[in-house]
Write a protein that holds these residues in place. Structure first.
Motif, PDB file in Angstrom:
ATOM      1  N   UNK A 173      54.187  43.266  45.905  1.00 11.67           N
ATOM      2  CA  UNK A 173      53.455  42.893  47.113  1.00 11.67           C
ATOM      3  C   UNK A 173      52.134  42.208  46.782  1.00 11.67           C
ATOM      4  N   UNK A 174      51.497  42.644  45.702  1.00 12.34           N
ATOM      5  CA  UNK A 174      50.260  42.011  45.276  1.00 12.34           C
ATOM      6  C   UNK A 174      50.504  40.554  44.882  1.00 12.34           C
ATOM      7  N   UNK A 175      51.536  40.324  44.076  1.00 10.70           N
ATOM      8  CA  UNK A 175      51.867  38.957  43.668  1.00 10.70           C
ATOM      9  C   UNK A 175      52.295  38.114  44.873  1.00 10.70           C
ATOM     10  N   UNK A 176      53.115  38.695  45.756  1.00  8.29           N
ATOM     11  CA  UNK A 176      53.519  37.988  46.964  1.00  8.29           C
ATOM     12  C   UNK A 176      52.325  37.633  47.842  1.00  8.29           C
ATOM     13  N   UNK A 177      51.378  38.554  47.962  1.00  7.13           N
ATOM     14  CA  UNK A 177      50.167  38.300  48.742  1.00  7.13           C
ATOM     15  C   UNK A 177      49.332  37.189  48.159  1.00  7.13           C
ATOM     16  N   UNK A 178      49.227  37.158  46.818  1.00 12.75           N
ATOM     17  CA  UNK A 178      48.472  36.080  46.167  1.00 12.75           C
ATOM     18  C   UNK A 178      49.146  34.739  46.431  1.00 12.75           C
ATOM     19  N   UNK A 179      50.474  34.682  46.287  1.00 11.10           N
ATOM     20  CA  UNK A 179      51.195  33.424  46.517  1.00 11.10           C
ATOM     21  C   UNK A 179      51.065  32.960  47.966  1.00 11.10           C
ATOM     22  N   UNK A 180      51.238  33.872  48.909  1.00  6.68           N
ATOM     23  CA  UNK A 180      51.114  33.527  50.330  1.00  6.68           C
ATOM     24  C   UNK A 180      49.674  33.112  50.644  1.00  6.68           C
ATOM     25  N   UNK A 181      48.710  33.847  50.110  1.00  9.31           N
ATOM     26  CA  UNK A 181      47.300  33.536  50.357  1.00  9.31           C
ATOM     27  C   UNK A 181      46.911  32.168  49.830  1.00  9.31           C
ATOM     28  N   UNK A 182      47.360  31.841  48.596  1.00 10.31           N
ATOM     29  CA  UNK A 182      47.067  30.520  48.029  1.00 10.31           C
ATOM     30  C   UNK A 182      47.718  29.429  48.878  1.00 10.31           C
TER      31      UNK A 182
ATOM     32  N   UNK B 238      48.446  29.545  52.095  1.00  6.94           N
ATOM     33  CA  UNK B 238      47.710  29.439  53.360  1.00  6.94           C
ATOM     34  C   UNK B 238      46.417  28.654  53.153  1.00  6.94           C
ATOM     35  N   UNK B 239      45.678  28.967  52.087  1.00  9.65           N
ATOM     36  CA  UNK B 239      44.407  28.285  51.853  1.00  9.65           C
ATOM     37  C   UNK B 239      44.602  26.819  51.478  1.00  9.65           C
ATOM     38  N   UNK B 240      45.722  26.485  50.831  1.00  8.61           N
ATOM     39  CA  UNK B 240      45.984  25.088  50.466  1.00  8.61           C
ATOM     40  C   UNK B 240      46.471  24.261  51.652  1.00  8.61           C
ATOM     41  N   UNK B 241      47.409  24.810  52.428  1.00  7.94           N
ATOM     42  CA  UNK B 241      48.034  24.027  53.489  1.00  7.94           C
ATOM     43  C   UNK B 241      47.309  24.133  54.837  1.00  7.94           C
TER      44      UNK B 241
ATOM     45  N   UNK C 198      36.976  34.999  48.451  1.00  6.43           N
ATOM     46  CA  UNK C 198      36.832  36.122  49.380  1.00  6.43           C
ATOM     47  C   UNK C 198      37.953  36.089  50.418  1.00  6.43           C
ATOM     48  N   UNK C 199      38.239  34.888  50.962  1.00  6.20           N
ATOM     49  CA  UNK C 199      39.325  34.753  51.938  1.00  6.20           C
ATOM     50  C   UNK C 199      40.663  35.131  51.308  1.00  6.20           C
ATOM     51  N   UNK C 200      40.875  34.723  50.049  1.00  5.88           N
ATOM     52  CA  UNK C 200      42.116  35.073  49.359  1.00  5.88           C
ATOM     53  C   UNK C 200      42.239  36.585  49.204  1.00  5.88           C
TER      54      UNK C 200
END
Length: 197
Positions: free
Chosen positions: A45-54, A56-59, A25-27
């Protein structure tokens, strides 16, 4: 050698599944915000958002917030209506202070110990208080459950008591909206009887 308890494994599995659901949900929210910031929903932008979101959630993982209560619609309505009423009246009061010629309001910082010391209650109470003009959360003591609140236009000790009671009233409305039965029982305790911070 004892056999593992299947009930304990089941509860642990449910917590992991709930944590994964919360992360998904956060992703989703992070991807949505990323696309809104770019102002264009595209595959890049969708792919970039997924990469940035992952990333953020990992680090920068957020601590899990436990929610043992349930949402009560009637209390939610009371919370919403009271919040809007406070928002309007505080806006009028702050505007009147701002346009009064030569008036210099005094302010104070009040430490208020909350009765329910969960992260969710602390965050929601602080958010609702900060959204109303004239009050601002300066600091929170998460371990002690204390909010340090800046209050505008304090004329005497009675105004400090009113400010403290207002914070506790907001906390009570939040707990009555989403609190568990144990948290509702804590509302009957008087925080003034507890140790001062």
């Amino acid at each position: 050698m004892t056999a593992p308890d299947p009930a304990a494994g089941g509860a642990s599995g449910l917590r992991r599944a709930g944590r994964r659901r919360d992360q998904l949900i956060a992703l989703g929210w992070l991807v949505g915000v990323w696309n809104l910031l770019w102002g264009d929903f595209s595959w890049g932008n969708l792919l970039g958002g997924v990469l940035i979101g992952v990333a953020v959630l990992l680090f920068f993982p957020l601590p899990p917030i436990s929610f043992g209560g349930r949402v009560r619609p009637r209390a939610l309505l009371v919370l919403a209506v009271t919040f809007v009423a406070e928002l309007v009246s505080a806006s009028v009061r702050v505007a009147a202070i701002a346009v009064r010629p030569g008036y210099r309001p005094r302010s104070a910082i009040v430490a208020v110990r909350l009765r329910v010391r969960t992260d969710l209650n602390l965050a929601l109470t602080a958010e609702l208080l900060s959204l109303v003009p004239g009050t601002l959360i300066l600091e929170t003591d998460r371990d002690a459950g204390v909010l340090y609140v800046h209050v505008l236009d304090v004329r005497g000790p009675a105004d400090l008591t009113v400010g403290r009671d207002r914070v506790l009233a907001v906390e009570e409305r939040v707990v009555r909206t989403i609190g568990s039965a144990d948290e509702l029982r804590l509302l009957t305790t008087d925080p003034r009887n507890q140790e001062a911070p």
